[in-house]
Motif scaffolding. Structure first.
Motif, mmCIF file in Angstrom:
data_model
loop_
_atom_site.group_PDB
_atom_site.id
_atom_site.type_symbol
_atom_site.label_atom_id
_atom_site.label_comp_id
_atom_site.label_asym_id
_atom_site.label_seq_id
_atom_site.Cartn_x
_atom_site.Cartn_y
_atom_site.Cartn_z
ATOM 1 N N UNK A 63 0.716 -1.217 0.057
ATOM 2 C CA UNK A 63 -0.202 -0.045 0.043
ATOM 3 C C UNK A 63 0.834 1.246 0.137
ATOM 4 N N UNK A 64 1.936 1.496 0.844
ATOM 5 C CA UNK A 64 3.029 2.323 0.609
ATOM 6 C C UNK A 64 3.338 2.661 -0.858
ATOM 7 N N UNK A 65 3.633 1.488 -1.799
ATOM 8 C CA UNK A 65 4.036 1.762 -2.966
ATOM 9 C C UNK A 65 2.735 2.286 -3.777
ATOM 10 N N UNK A 66 1.708 1.651 -3.492
ATOM 11 C CA UNK A 66 0.429 1.955 -4.239
ATOM 12 C C UNK A 66 -0.065 3.443 -4.093
ATOM 13 N N UNK A 67 0.094 3.796 -2.865
ATOM 14 C CA UNK A 67 -0.271 5.335 -2.744
ATOM 15 C C UNK A 67 0.520 6.324 -3.286
ATOM 16 N N UNK A 68 1.894 6.258 -3.017
ATOM 17 C CA UNK A 68 2.939 7.053 -3.755
ATOM 18 C C UNK A 68 2.951 7.158 -5.254
ATOM 19 N N UNK A 69 2.869 5.856 -5.796
ATOM 20 C CA UNK A 69 2.920 5.888 -7.375
ATOM 21 C C UNK A 69 1.585 6.461 -7.653
ATOM 22 N N UNK A 70 0.412 6.113 -7.195
ATOM 23 C CA UNK A 70 -0.603 6.656 -7.601
ATOM 24 C C UNK A 70 -0.900 8.010 -7.469
ATOM 25 N N UNK A 71 -0.395 8.585 -6.571
ATOM 26 C CA UNK A 71 -0.109 10.307 -6.316
ATOM 27 C C UNK A 71 0.618 10.747 -7.302
ATOM 28 N N UNK A 98 0.341 11.348 4.283
ATOM 29 C CA UNK A 98 1.677 11.738 4.475
ATOM 30 C C UNK A 98 2.366 10.863 3.452
ATOM 31 N N UNK A 99 2.098 9.650 3.268
ATOM 32 C CA UNK A 99 2.467 8.410 2.326
ATOM 33 C C UNK A 99 2.490 9.028 1.050
ATOM 34 N N UNK A 100 1.260 9.525 0.535
ATOM 35 C CA UNK A 100 0.767 10.154 -0.783
ATOM 36 C C UNK A 100 1.917 11.349 -1.006
ATOM 37 N N UNK A 101 2.121 12.076 -0.088
ATOM 38 C CA UNK A 101 3.166 13.251 -0.288
ATOM 39 C C UNK A 101 4.569 12.913 -0.169
ATOM 40 N N UNK A 102 4.855 11.644 0.045
ATOM 41 C CA UNK A 102 6.196 11.237 -0.452
ATOM 42 C C UNK A 102 6.983 11.290 0.900
#
Length: 182
Positions: A63-71, A98-102
């Protein structure tokens, strides 16, 4: 731009109808983006095999990967879907934003992963030596690096598909990052 309607079970081939039935029994519905893949007789089945394949990444790390890549790919559908899935995996709303913000100030290992995944995605596989070193120093292996690249590829498929088709998002819409600090 050509409009993409979400195909119904009756509008897809027999093999995809079986997949729709399985998804409906497992999830309670067929997500619109999965249904859109069913325009192809083979893509949905192939994609689900990739998505469900074994990996060294935990559900939270995926999910960390999914969130940041989708963002990074500006995919509202996947940001929304993975916000919901991330909550089911134990992340809080603040952690998800925060994860989505990198970054992941709440977890050093996730911070190394989110920075690596973001840099790989945004720089087409090129990462700085310091980002790679931080990833390995956080306890990840060369095998995990390969699994991260596969996870990014998985998410890019869906990000691009949604960005091209703009089918309706059938998850609660994820909060936009620029409204977080306002």
């Amino acid at each position: 731009m050509k409009t993409f309607n979400v195909p119904t079970r009756e509008e897809v081939g027999e093999s995809n109808q079986q997949i729709f039935d399985n998804l409906k029994s497992q999830l309670g519905f067929v997500p619109n983006l999965y249904a859109t893949m069913a325009y192809s007789d083979t893509a949905l089945g192939n994609y689900l095999q990739l998505q469900q394949s074994k990996t060294s990444l935990s559900n939270k790390e995926k999910e960390v990967v999914n969130l940041v890549v989708s963002q990074g790919n500006n995919c509202t559908y996947c940001q929304s879907a993975h916000t919901a899935i991330s909550k089911m995996n134990g992340f809080t709303d603040d952690q998800i934003l925060e994860l989505r913000s990198g970054k992941a100030s709440f977890n050093e290992k996730f911070d190394a992963l989110v920075k690596l995944a973001s840099e790989i995605n945004l720089n087409r596989g090129q990462v700085s030596e310091s980002t790679l070193e931080k990833f390995f120093n956080a306890g990840y292996s060369k095998g995990t690096l390969v699994d991260v690249v596969v996870a990014i590829a998985d998410k890019v498929v869906m990000n691009y598909l949604h960005n091209l088709t703009q089918v309706p998002v059938d998850f609660p819409i994820a909060q936009e990052l620029d409204t977080v600090e306002a």
